[in-house]
Design a protein around this motif. Structure first.
Motif, PDB file in Angstrom:
ATOM      1  N   VAL A 250       0.923  -0.731  -0.113  1.00  0.00           N
ATOM      2  CA  VAL A 250      -0.279  -0.117  -0.515  1.00  0.00           C
ATOM      3  C   VAL A 250       0.809   1.134   0.123  1.00  0.00           C
ATOM      4  O   VAL A 250       2.100   1.725   0.895  1.00  0.00           O
ATOM      5  CB  VAL A 250      -1.521   0.093   1.087  1.00  0.00           C
ATOM      6  N   LEU A 251       0.929   1.906  -0.591  1.00  0.00           N
ATOM      7  CA  LEU A 251       1.417   3.150  -1.207  1.00  0.00           C
ATOM      8  C   LEU A 251       0.797   4.304  -1.082  1.00  0.00           C
ATOM      9  O   LEU A 251      -0.234   4.443  -1.866  1.00  0.00           O
ATOM     10  CB  LEU A 251       2.556   3.695  -2.510  1.00  0.00           C
ATOM     11  N   LEU A 252       0.349   5.345  -0.917  1.00  0.00           N
ATOM     12  CA  LEU A 252      -0.068   6.810  -0.599  1.00  0.00           C
ATOM     13  C   LEU A 252       0.826   7.807  -0.805  1.00  0.00           C
ATOM     14  O   LEU A 252       2.334   7.791  -1.213  1.00  0.00           O
ATOM     15  CB  LEU A 252      -0.391   6.940   0.262  1.00  0.00           C
ATOM     16  N   GLN A 253       0.809   8.456  -1.857  1.00  0.00           N
ATOM     17  CA  GLN A 253       0.950   9.358  -2.042  1.00  0.00           C
ATOM     18  C   GLN A 253      -0.209  11.191  -1.895  1.00  0.00           C
ATOM     19  O   GLN A 253      -1.487  11.367  -2.363  1.00  0.00           O
ATOM     20  CB  GLN A 253       0.915   9.648  -3.775  1.00  0.00           C
ATOM     21  N   GLY A 254       0.477  12.117  -1.329  1.00  0.00           N
ATOM     22  CA  GLY A 254      -0.009  13.591  -1.052  1.00  0.00           C
ATOM     23  C   GLY A 254       0.810  14.821  -0.443  1.00  0.00           C
ATOM     24  O   GLY A 254       2.077  14.520  -0.697  1.00  0.00           O
TER      25      GLY A 254
END
Length: 157
Positions: free
Chosen positions: A85-89
């Motif tokens: 699970v990778l998040l970008q913000g």
């Protein structure tokens, strides 16, 4: 899940639900930041998922704090190389005396530690994801984006 199992492709709704469940349950997240003069920095930190954003807390003078002040774009990763699970913000910074009470209290409740009571200053960082990728093994590489432009692509039951 045993990583030696053959991964089957999950429907998008299931993948999204599993991602949300992990964000609610996990304790640690890898935080990747960068500074124009000092370069990249990668560190594991405790985190809280509030249903919309990730909250982390770090020393106000740490490399992570310095980096997000200079460059708010960050990447986050849950610590599993099979169930990725990778998040970008973008990071928003809140000094420990200015953090919303609900977020600080939820963080303290989850970890049994309230940084606002420490002698040295802390920085709370809220990251609202714009993109989320989730996959288990090669069968799920195609379609791994489950959030784009801040919107979940599949509804969960």
């Amino acid at each position: 899940m045993d990583t030696t199992e053959t991964a089957a492709r999950r429907p998008a709704e299931e993948r999204t639900r599993d991602t949300l469940d992990r964000l609610a349950a996990e304790r640690d997240i890898w935080v990747a930041t960068a500074h124009p003069e000092h370069g990249p920095h990668h560190v594991p930190l405790w985190f809280l998922w509030d249903g919309r954003a990730v909250w982390i807390c770090t020393g106000a003078t740490s490399a992570t704090a310095r980096n997000v002040r200079a460059e708010p774009r960050v990447r986050l990763a849950l610590p599993d190389t099979f169930d990725v699970v990778l998040l970008q913000g973008e990071a928003e910074c809140f000094p420990d005396r200015e953090v919303p009470d609900a977020a600080a209290q939820a963080f303290a409740d989850k970890f049994g530690w309230d940084p606002r009571g420490e002698e040295s200053p802390y920085l709370y960082i809220r990251v609202t994801p714009r993109t989320v990728r989730a996959w288990r093994g090669e069968p799920e590489l195609r379609g791994r984006v489950v959030m784009r432009e801040g919107k979940w692509l599949a509804r969960t039951p």
